[in-house]
Design a protein around this motif. Structure first.
Motif, short mmCIF file in Angstrom:
data_model
loop_
_atom_site.label_atom_id
_atom_site.label_comp_id
_atom_site.label_asym_id
_atom_site.label_seq_id
_atom_site.Cartn_x
_atom_site.Cartn_y
_atom_site.Cartn_z
N TYR A 93 3.70 -8.32 -14.88
CA TYR A 93 3.92 -7.14 -15.72
C TYR A 93 3.84 -5.83 -14.94
O TYR A 93 4.19 -4.78 -15.46
CB TYR A 93 2.90 -7.11 -16.86
CG TYR A 93 2.95 -8.33 -17.75
CD1 TYR A 93 4.17 -8.83 -18.20
CD2 TYR A 93 1.79 -8.98 -18.14
CE1 TYR A 93 4.23 -9.96 -19.00
CE2 TYR A 93 1.83 -10.10 -18.95
CZ TYR A 93 3.05 -10.59 -19.38
OH TYR A 93 3.11 -11.70 -20.18
N TYR A 94 3.38 -5.91 -13.70
CA TYR A 94 3.24 -4.71 -12.86
C TYR A 94 3.97 -4.95 -11.55
O TYR A 94 3.74 -5.97 -10.89
CB TYR A 94 1.77 -4.41 -12.61
CG TYR A 94 1.51 -3.21 -11.72
CD1 TYR A 94 1.47 -1.92 -12.24
CD2 TYR A 94 1.30 -3.37 -10.35
CE1 TYR A 94 1.23 -0.83 -11.43
CE2 TYR A 94 1.05 -2.28 -9.53
CZ TYR A 94 1.03 -1.02 -10.07
OH TYR A 94 0.79 0.07 -9.26
N GLU A 95 4.86 -4.03 -11.18
CA GLU A 95 5.65 -4.19 -9.96
C GLU A 95 5.50 -2.98 -9.05
O GLU A 95 5.44 -1.84 -9.53
CB GLU A 95 7.13 -4.39 -10.30
CG GLU A 95 7.41 -5.66 -11.07
CD GLU A 95 8.90 -5.85 -11.34
OE1 GLU A 95 9.69 -4.97 -10.91
OE2 GLU A 95 9.26 -6.86 -11.98
N ILE A 96 5.46 -3.24 -7.75
CA ILE A 96 5.41 -2.17 -6.75
C ILE A 96 6.78 -2.10 -6.09
O ILE A 96 7.23 -3.06 -5.45
CB ILE A 96 4.32 -2.44 -5.70
CG1 ILE A 96 2.95 -2.53 -6.38
CG2 ILE A 96 4.33 -1.36 -4.63
CD1 ILE A 96 1.82 -2.90 -5.44
N ASP A 97 7.45 -0.96 -6.24
CA ASP A 97 8.81 -0.79 -5.73
C ASP A 97 8.87 -0.10 -4.38
O ASP A 97 9.93 0.01 -3.78
CB ASP A 97 9.64 0.00 -6.75
CG ASP A 97 9.67 -0.67 -8.12
OD1 ASP A 97 9.84 -1.91 -8.16
OD2 ASP A 97 9.48 0.03 -9.13
N GLY A 98 7.74 0.41 -3.90
CA GLY A 98 7.71 1.10 -2.62
C GLY A 98 6.62 2.16 -2.60
O GLY A 98 5.68 2.11 -3.39
N LEU A 99 6.77 3.09 -1.68
CA LEU A 99 5.79 4.17 -1.56
C LEU A 99 6.15 5.33 -2.49
O LEU A 99 7.32 5.58 -2.76
CB LEU A 99 5.71 4.67 -0.12
CG LEU A 99 5.17 3.67 0.91
CD1 LEU A 99 5.20 4.27 2.31
CD2 LEU A 99 3.74 3.25 0.55
N GLY A 100 5.14 6.05 -2.94
CA GLY A 100 5.34 7.18 -3.82
C GLY A 100 5.17 8.49 -3.07
O GLY A 100 5.87 8.75 -2.08
N SER A 101 4.21 9.30 -3.51
CA SER A 101 4.03 10.63 -2.95
C SER A 101 2.58 10.85 -2.52
O SER A 101 1.66 10.75 -3.33
CB SER A 101 4.42 11.68 -4.00
OG SER A 101 4.03 12.97 -3.60
N VAL A 102 2.40 11.17 -1.23
CA VAL A 102 1.05 11.47 -0.72
C VAL A 102 0.56 12.79 -1.29
O VAL A 102 -0.60 12.91 -1.71
CB VAL A 102 1.05 11.52 0.83
CG1 VAL A 102 -0.31 11.98 1.35
CG2 VAL A 102 1.40 10.15 1.40
N THR A 103 1.43 13.80 -1.31
CA THR A 103 1.02 15.11 -1.85
C THR A 103 0.71 15.01 -3.34
O THR A 103 -0.22 15.65 -3.85
CB THR A 103 2.11 16.17 -1.61
OG1 THR A 103 3.35 15.73 -2.21
CG2 THR A 103 2.32 16.40 -0.13
N GLY A 104 1.49 14.19 -4.04
CA GLY A 104 1.22 13.98 -5.45
C GLY A 104 -0.14 13.35 -5.66
O GLY A 104 -0.88 13.71 -6.58
N ALA A 105 -0.50 12.39 -4.79
CA ALA A 105 -1.80 11.74 -4.89
C ALA A 105 -2.93 12.72 -4.63
O ALA A 105 -3.98 12.68 -5.28
CB ALA A 105 -1.86 10.58 -3.89
N LEU A 106 -2.73 13.65 -3.68
CA LEU A 106 -3.77 14.64 -3.38
C LEU A 106 -3.97 15.58 -4.58
O LEU A 106 -5.10 15.94 -4.91
CB LEU A 106 -3.38 15.44 -2.14
CG LEU A 106 -3.45 14.69 -0.81
CD1 LEU A 106 -2.91 15.55 0.33
CD2 LEU A 106 -4.89 14.26 -0.52
N GLY A 107 -2.87 15.99 -5.19
CA GLY A 107 -2.99 16.83 -6.38
C GLY A 107 -3.72 16.12 -7.49
O GLY A 107 -4.57 16.69 -8.17
N LEU A 108 -3.41 14.83 -7.67
CA LEU A 108 -4.08 14.05 -8.70
C LEU A 108 -5.56 13.85 -8.38
O LEU A 108 -6.39 13.77 -9.29
CB LEU A 108 -3.38 12.69 -8.85
CG LEU A 108 -2.03 12.74 -9.56
CD1 LEU A 108 -1.26 11.44 -9.37
CD2 LEU A 108 -2.22 13.03 -11.05
N ALA A 109 -5.90 13.77 -7.09
CA ALA A 109 -7.31 13.66 -6.71
C ALA A 109 -8.09 14.88 -7.18
O ALA A 109 -9.20 14.76 -7.72
CB ALA A 109 -7.42 13.50 -5.19
#
Length: 279
Positions: A93-109
């Motif tokens: 039910y959960y799939e990983i299609d590739g890499l996302g965003s490092v900057t997006g992850a930092l903002g979410l942190a």
């Protein structure tokens, strides 16, 4: 009256910092900076208002051991969400299609750090702690957990089931963690670890607030009971199960350490009694 003053102080701080972070959420760098600043202010305001109203230091946010307790909390929170995602991934039910965003992850942190600290100060530091003195650990856990869960009904993709799931897996579990340790650093860490893993690492929806762009580019689909549907994996029965299990573990620790407050005892706990209680 100390409850009123403490609640008003942290709620005002919550409103100001929350609006500030939301205002810059499209800018990842500013979100990171303001989110971390909001987290620090939440703890400082809590410590200040407790000292002013209770005439004693807020030992549950003491600097000694803060880093290690927060780190353990983060590990617990991330581990709990990894367990949920692992079940979804194994079931297809959960799939990983590739890499996302490092900057997006930092903002979410930054965003999740601010949210975790302010919500823990409001719900566990003030609400649960003071209600517990009047009605005991179990009833306070049930009441404040439900309030915490139902507060998520205001989110964009909220559902009643999702709110009740949050009450169990987060509201009950985090109150039990606070009862076991009498320490807010641990609960802040657990709260942050769960939210950041959900949004910043695995890029899932968090509490019905919309999709997130974290470190991984992912997709999730399947039965709503298992995936949580539009509310996100927090509405999954896997999340509820793991949260309920941790609640039992933390309550067992609270009993073992003599940290459970019986109804009618009105024993002072938490901010001013942490020197006796936390481990």
């Amino acid at each position: 009256m100390r409850f009123v003053w403490q609640f008003l102080a942290v709620l005002a701080m919550y409103a100001v910092t929350g609006n500030a972070v939301n205002a810059v959420k499209e800018n990842d760098a500013l979100t990171l900076v303001l989110g971390v600043t909001a987290a620090a202010l939440a703890v400082l305001v809590y410590a200040w208002v407790v000292r002013r109203t209770e005439r004693r230091p807020a030992a549950d946010v003491a600097r000694e051991g803060a880093a290690s307790r927060t780190s353990w909390g983060v590990l617990i929170g991330v581990g709990m969400f990894v367990a949920v995602v692992s079940n979804l991934y194994t079931a297809g039910y959960y799939e990983i299609d590739g890499l996302g965003s490092v900057t997006g992850a930092l903002g979410l942190a930054g965003f999740m750090a601010g949210a975790a600290a302010t919500e823990e100060v409001v719900y566990r530091g003030v609400l649960f702690r003071i209600v517990e003195e009047r009605v005991g650990t179990y009833l306070a856990l049930a009441l404040t957990g439900l309030v915490f869960g139902l507060s998520h009904l205001f989110n964009e993709h909220a559902t009643l089931w999702g709110a009740l799931a949050i009450a169990v897996e987060a509201g009950f579990m985090l109150a039990a963690a606070y009862a076991a340790t009498r320490n807010l650093w641990l609960t802040i860490g657990v709260h942050f670890g769960w939210n950041f893993a959900a949004a910043g690492i695995f890029s899932t929806e968090v509490s019905g607030n919309g999709a997130n762009e974290g470190l991984l580019d992912t997709s999730i689909s399947g039965p709503e009971l298992l995936t949580g549907g539009e509310f996100g994996p927090e509405g999954s029965v896997y999340a509820v199960g793991f949260g309920a299990l941790l609640t039992v573990v933390f309550l067992w620790l609270a009993h073992r350490r003599g940290n459970v407050v019986r109804f009618g005892s009105r024993r002072a706990v938490g901010a001013g009694a942490a020197a006796k209680l936390p481990r």
